[in-house]
Design an enzyme around this catalytic site. Structure first.
Site, mmCIF file in Angstrom:
data_model
loop_
_atom_site.group_PDB
_atom_site.id
_atom_site.type_symbol
_atom_site.label_atom_id
_atom_site.label_comp_id
_atom_site.label_asym_id
_atom_site.label_seq_id
_atom_site.Cartn_x
_atom_site.Cartn_y
_atom_site.Cartn_z
ATOM 1 C CG ASP A 64 58.135 91.114 26.769
ATOM 2 O OD1 ASP A 64 57.103 91.634 26.725
ATOM 3 O OD2 ASP A 64 58.801 89.427 26.579
ATOM 4 C CB ALA A 65 59.047 89.313 33.595
ATOM 5 C CE1 TYR A 99 49.583 88.898 27.681
ATOM 6 C CE2 TYR A 99 50.694 87.347 27.312
ATOM 7 C CZ TYR A 99 50.304 87.731 27.034
ATOM 8 O OH TYR A 99 49.634 87.051 26.778
ATOM 9 C CD GLU A 115 71.304 82.993 17.936
ATOM 10 O OE1 GLU A 115 72.267 82.695 18.791
ATOM 11 O OE2 GLU A 115 70.536 83.009 17.371
ATOM 12 C CE LYS A 116 59.722 81.804 21.395
ATOM 13 N NZ LYS A 116 59.526 83.137 21.754
ATOM 14 C CG ASP A 158 62.111 89.497 22.160
ATOM 15 O OD1 ASP A 158 60.687 89.105 22.263
ATOM 16 O OD2 ASP A 158 61.589 90.189 23.276
ATOM 17 C CE1 TYR A 165 61.156 82.716 12.771
ATOM 18 C CE2 TYR A 165 59.475 80.778 12.512
ATOM 19 C CZ TYR A 165 60.257 82.271 12.873
ATOM 20 O OH TYR A 165 58.722 83.504 13.963
ATOM 21 C CE LYS A 206 58.318 82.692 25.983
ATOM 22 N NZ LYS A 206 58.709 84.099 26.076
ATOM 23 C CB CYS A 250 62.447 106.349 63.329
ATOM 24 S SG CYS A 250 63.229 104.475 64.054
ATOM 25 C CB CYS A 306 63.270 104.861 68.545
ATOM 26 S SG CYS A 306 64.114 106.297 66.910
ATOM 27 C CB CYS A 334 66.508 106.371 62.194
ATOM 28 S SG CYS A 334 65.919 106.789 64.320
ATOM 29 C CB CYS A 374 66.961 104.767 67.617
ATOM 30 S SG CYS A 374 65.497 102.621 66.399
HETATM 31 N N1 LIG Z 1 54.464 92.661 27.696
HETATM 32 C C1 LIG Z 1 52.909 92.449 27.785
HETATM 33 O O1 LIG Z 1 52.273 93.061 27.791
HETATM 34 C C2 LIG Z 1 52.967 91.680 26.481
HETATM 35 C C3 LIG Z 1 51.432 91.106 25.738
HETATM 36 C C4 LIG Z 1 51.785 89.554 25.012
HETATM 37 C C5 LIG Z 1 52.325 89.070 24.930
HETATM 38 N N2 LIG Z 1 53.854 89.621 25.431
HETATM 39 C C6 LIG Z 1 54.642 88.546 25.581
HETATM 40 O O2 LIG Z 1 54.821 87.939 23.861
HETATM 41 C C7 LIG Z 1 55.370 86.945 23.638
HETATM 42 C C8 LIG Z 1 54.311 85.659 23.723
HETATM 43 O O3 LIG Z 1 53.854 85.547 22.326
HETATM 44 P P1 LIG Z 1 53.898 83.724 20.764
HETATM 45 O O4 LIG Z 1 52.895 83.791 21.519
HETATM 46 O O5 LIG Z 1 54.063 85.200 19.729
HETATM 47 O O6 LIG Z 1 54.701 83.385 21.449
HETATM 48 P P2 LIG Z 1 56.512 83.670 21.591
HETATM 49 O O7 LIG Z 1 56.857 84.826 21.170
HETATM 50 O O8 LIG Z 1 56.714 83.382 22.992
HETATM 51 O O9 LIG Z 1 57.314 81.860 20.650
HETATM 52 C C9 LIG Z 1 56.649 82.472 19.254
HETATM 53 C C10 LIG Z 1 56.845 82.412 18.069
HETATM 54 O O10 LIG Z 1 58.706 82.626 18.315
HETATM 55 C C11 LIG Z 1 59.112 83.253 17.354
HETATM 56 N N3 LIG Z 1 60.088 82.623 16.626
HETATM 57 C C12 LIG Z 1 61.379 82.953 16.994
HETATM 58 N N4 LIG Z 1 62.542 82.234 16.806
HETATM 59 C C13 LIG Z 1 61.939 80.915 16.502
HETATM 60 C C14 LIG Z 1 62.071 80.535 16.191
HETATM 61 N N5 LIG Z 1 64.087 79.558 15.674
HETATM 62 N N6 LIG Z 1 61.670 78.342 15.641
HETATM 63 C C15 LIG Z 1 59.981 79.440 15.916
HETATM 64 N N7 LIG Z 1 60.392 80.494 16.274
HETATM 65 C C16 LIG Z 1 60.509 81.413 16.240
HETATM 66 C C17 LIG Z 1 57.966 83.674 16.098
HETATM 67 O O11 LIG Z 1 57.579 84.315 15.673
HETATM 68 C C18 LIG Z 1 56.895 82.466 17.171
HETATM 69 O O12 LIG Z 1 55.050 82.849 16.623
HETATM 70 C C19 LIG Z 1 55.631 86.376 25.368
HETATM 71 O O13 LIG Z 1 57.081 86.598 25.535
HETATM 72 C C20 LIG Z 1 54.759 87.538 26.235
HETATM 73 O O14 LIG Z 1 55.766 87.869 27.150
HETATM 74 C C21 LIG Z 1 53.905 89.895 25.675
HETATM 75 ZN ZN LIG Z 2 64.864 104.862 65.118
#
Ligand SMILES: NC(=O)c1ccc[n+]([C@@H]2O[C@H](COP(=O)([O-])OP(=O)(O)OC[C@H]3O[C@@H](n4cnc5c(N)ncnc54)[C@H](O)[C@@H]3O)[C@@H](O)[C@H]2O)c1
Ligand SMILES: [Zn+2]
Length: 667
Positions: free
Chosen positions: A53-54, A56, A133-134, A136, A231, A316, A406, A409, A422, A427
């Protein structure tokens, strides 16, 4: 790089793309980045990401910086949703969130909300926030009709998703019936709890990817181990705030992420809290916090853009990483002879610094990355440590091969486990390393790395003895040095004489021969340099705490440095045997924490006055020396339990003084 305004980014205010400002090189890069964003999204939303993700995010951020209005950025999810599942249309489209990655950006978002609300009557945004909390996971819409679960559709591209109802119905936290009548669309995230992952899918490392996979299996197997947390509820006009919305979801029997009403300052504190430990303690993965304007009325006023509400943001967790191109791979020989691969990359700004060199750790890491010149790589810089190459994001060149000679040297390199070395004693890199070690061990603080480098490069210093033969003019004659510094440096090393035996041995910098080991030898009866130099490997190996490997290293190391040691002794730089007498005779000392003076110097002080330095707190310890004698550290607590006295460095000096005077009076 300039942070693009969250709200106008997609609204056409910036006209980089296609406009006169876009030069050809940028356009090419923009097209390339956009294509990659789409490709990686498709892979990711299908549950098979190729990059982290980082990585991306770094690509997406670069695209946003070069072309803020790019249509790809306005999209949600992946347009190229290839699926065997039946596609279904969301009655109310599912969106995404804009993101902020630091406090300043969050504050800017609040300020921007205030600006947009200027003409509306409302309570201060910074006092009326809601934070959750968001999670994943995978976004899902679950539909109920007259209290019965009827449908579950993935977010897809926001408009069309996949109908995976059968699987979602089996997931934890998805009630088959609820007491609410009528038509209801609730929204949540499919996650795999870490405890469930451990129990049911040992060996799996990404709960998100696993959850994505399980959600979409045709046979539905494993879906029962997934959990859905909710949520949001679409268009439920009578609910006034986010807080009420979460309460209401819970009352209906839905699980939610942890959430609560909050002020801006509290959000920031909470974020730090999560970043520094709370996040790691959760049973599921989150990638940030979602911060909402609590009032849903105000959220409606703010509206949304490209299916991203203005009244909420994803806050984030930062991953200070960026993508850059590898210009070359260097193999640096370090002070211990270890050859470390370094990637030279196109300069990128990371956490406030321009980065051009990034560590590749060792040859094994180079091999596993498959990194080569021309590749695009993800470079990170965490907690101000040395920048590091995390992964290859786009393979372009042929993979780098470890060298056989090396770079300093020219000697042939040898392989030892994951490392290449080495072993050439003359050296320049190794000489610098040995001199550095000597200076460090005797605690000559005035001496910096650069000075040592200069002296070695000028051929003035080849071995420790040379340090003692330096003249003021030797140093003063070097670039950016003067007589004053020269005198200070030379005085300092001379003031450290005579060296005690353990310090002398440590200063030689023989592999595996640290101060502790040297002391161990001395207390095992090897009290003179002669005794140690003539000792056989087998007799050293049986000393408790030493063992065969260290014994071999010591014997081999001392033999290899034989001539150097002889020359030191001939010149009078001879280690002194510990004073059996002296003000501190028969007393033991241990140091903990950072002191105002180098450890080596303090050790020297104790030992030259007849005291013994121990490596840890034991029952036989008399004095623990630390900056704050009221410290509650575990070492300090232990010392108190044993009745050891806790004193500062100053008190140590007083102690020496007092005991010296007392002895003087007696005699
Ligand atoms: N690794 C890769 O190749 C790749 C490719 C594309 C996207 N990504 C990852 O996907 C993410 C981007 O995707 P995105 O557009 O879905 O956005 P996002 O996931 O960063 O944020 C939006 C989503 O968060 C979610 N969410 C979780 N908790 C929530 C809460 N409490 N309230 C509201 N929403 C909540 C919902 O599903 C919402 O759609 C990034 O983290 C990115 O790194 C990774
Ligand atoms: Zn050396």
């Amino acid at each position: 790089m300039k942070q693009v305004d969250l709200f106008e980014a997609h609204a056409g205010k910036h006209t980089l793309q296609g406009g006169v400002e876009t030069d050809a090189a940028h356009r090419e890069r923009i097209d390339d980045l956009a294509q990659r964003v789409e490709r990686h999204r498709a892979l990711y939303y299908a549950g098979n990401p190729e990059i982290s993700d980082a990585a991306y995010d770094a690509i997406e951020d670069e695209l946003r910086a070069l072309s803020p209005t790019h249509p790809v950025l306005a999209r949600v999810g992946s347009a190229s949703l290839v699926t065997e599942w039946e596609k279904a249309r969301h009655e109310i489209p599912m969106g995404s969130l804009n993101k902020v990655v630091n406090e300043d950006e969050l504050r800017a978002w609040v300020a921007r909300c205030e600006e947009l609300l200027a003409k509306e009557a409302h309570s201060p945004v910074e006092r009326e926030l809601f934070v959750a909390e968001k999670l994943d996971g995978i976004s899902i819409e679950v539909l109920y009709k007259d209290g019965k679960l009827v449908d579950a559709i993935t977010r897809g591209d926001g408009e069309w998703g996949e109908r995976i109802t059968a699987n979602v119905a089996r997931m934890k936290g998805v009630p088959a019936r609820i007491r609410e009548r009528g038509h209801l669309s609730v929204r949540g995230e499919i996650i795999l709890r870490l405890s469930d992952m451990k129990r049911h899918f040992p060996g799996v490392t990404s709960p998100r990817n696993m959850a994505a996979g399980l959600s979409k299996r045709f046979d539905g197997q494993g879906a029962e181990h997934c959990t859905v947390l909710f949520y949001d509820v679409a268009e439920h006009a009578e609910i006034p705030t986010c807080r009420k919305r979460f309460d209401w979801l819970r009352e209906l029997g839905f699980g939610t992420p942890q959430a609560g009403h909050s002020t801006l300052d509290d959000v920031i504190e909470l974020y730090r809290n999560y970043a520094s430990g709370r996040r790691a303690a959760l049973d599921y993965e989150i990638d940030g916090l979602v911060v909402y304007v609590d009032s849903l009325h105000v959220q409606t006023l703010l509206g949304d853009l490209n299916r991203r509400p203005r009244g909420a943001v994803a806050f984030k967790f930062a991953s200070p990483a960026k993508v850059s191109k590898v210009l070359s791979v260097l193999w640096d020989t370090g002070p211990s002879g270890r050859v470390t691969p370094v990637a030279i990359v196109e300069p990128v700004e990371l956490a406030g610094a321009m980065v051009q060199r990034a560590s590749l750790h060792n040859a094994a890491h180079v091999r596993s990355l498959g990194i080569g010149v021309g590749d695009e790589v993800l470079v990170s810089r965490r907690n101000d440590v040395i920048p590091y190459v995390e992964e290859v994001v786009e393979k372009r060149g042929t993979s780098a091969q470890p060298p056989t000679t090396c770079s300093v040297c020219g000697a042939s390199l040898v392989t030892e486990g994951e490392y290449i070395l080495c072993r050439n004693n003359s050296c320049r890199a190794l000489i610098e390393g040995r001199i550095h070690n000597w200076i460090d061990a005797i605690g000559a603080l005035e001496w910096g790395d650069k000075l040592i480098e200069q002296l070695v490069a000028a051929g003035l210093v080849r071995e420790p003895l040379d340090l003692y033969n330096l003249q003021v003019k030797d140093i003063a004659g070097l670039e950016r040095r003067g007589e004053k510094i020269a005198k200070k440096c030379l005085d300092q090393i001379k003031n450290r004489l005579p060296l005690t035996l353990p310090v002398f041995l440590t200063a030689l910098g023989i592999e595996g021969f640290a101060l502790q080991t040297a002391r161990l030898l001395v207390s095992a009866g090897y009290g003179t340099l002669d005794k140690i130099r003539t000792a056989k490997e087998a007799e050293l190996a049986v000393i408790p705490g030493l063992g065969t490997i260290k014994a071999a290293n010591i014997v081999r190391g001392l033999a290899a440095r034989k001539d150097e040691i002889d020359r030191l002794i001939a010149a009078g730089i001879e280690p002194v045997t510990l004073a059996a007498e002296g003000p501190l005779a028969s007393l033991t000392f241990c140091f903990t924490g950072s002191g105002t003076r180098p450890r080596g110097e303090l050790t020297q002080l104790v030992e030259s006055n007849g005291g013994r330095v121990l490596g840890s707190v034991t029952k036989e310890l008399n004095y623990l020396i630390l900056a704050d004698p009221s410290s509650a550290s575990s070492k300090a607590e232990k010392a108190r339990k044993y009745g050891t006295k806790l004193i500062t460095e100053e008190q140590l000096e007083q102690l020496i003084e007092e005991r010296r005077n007392a002895a003087g009076n007696e005699g």
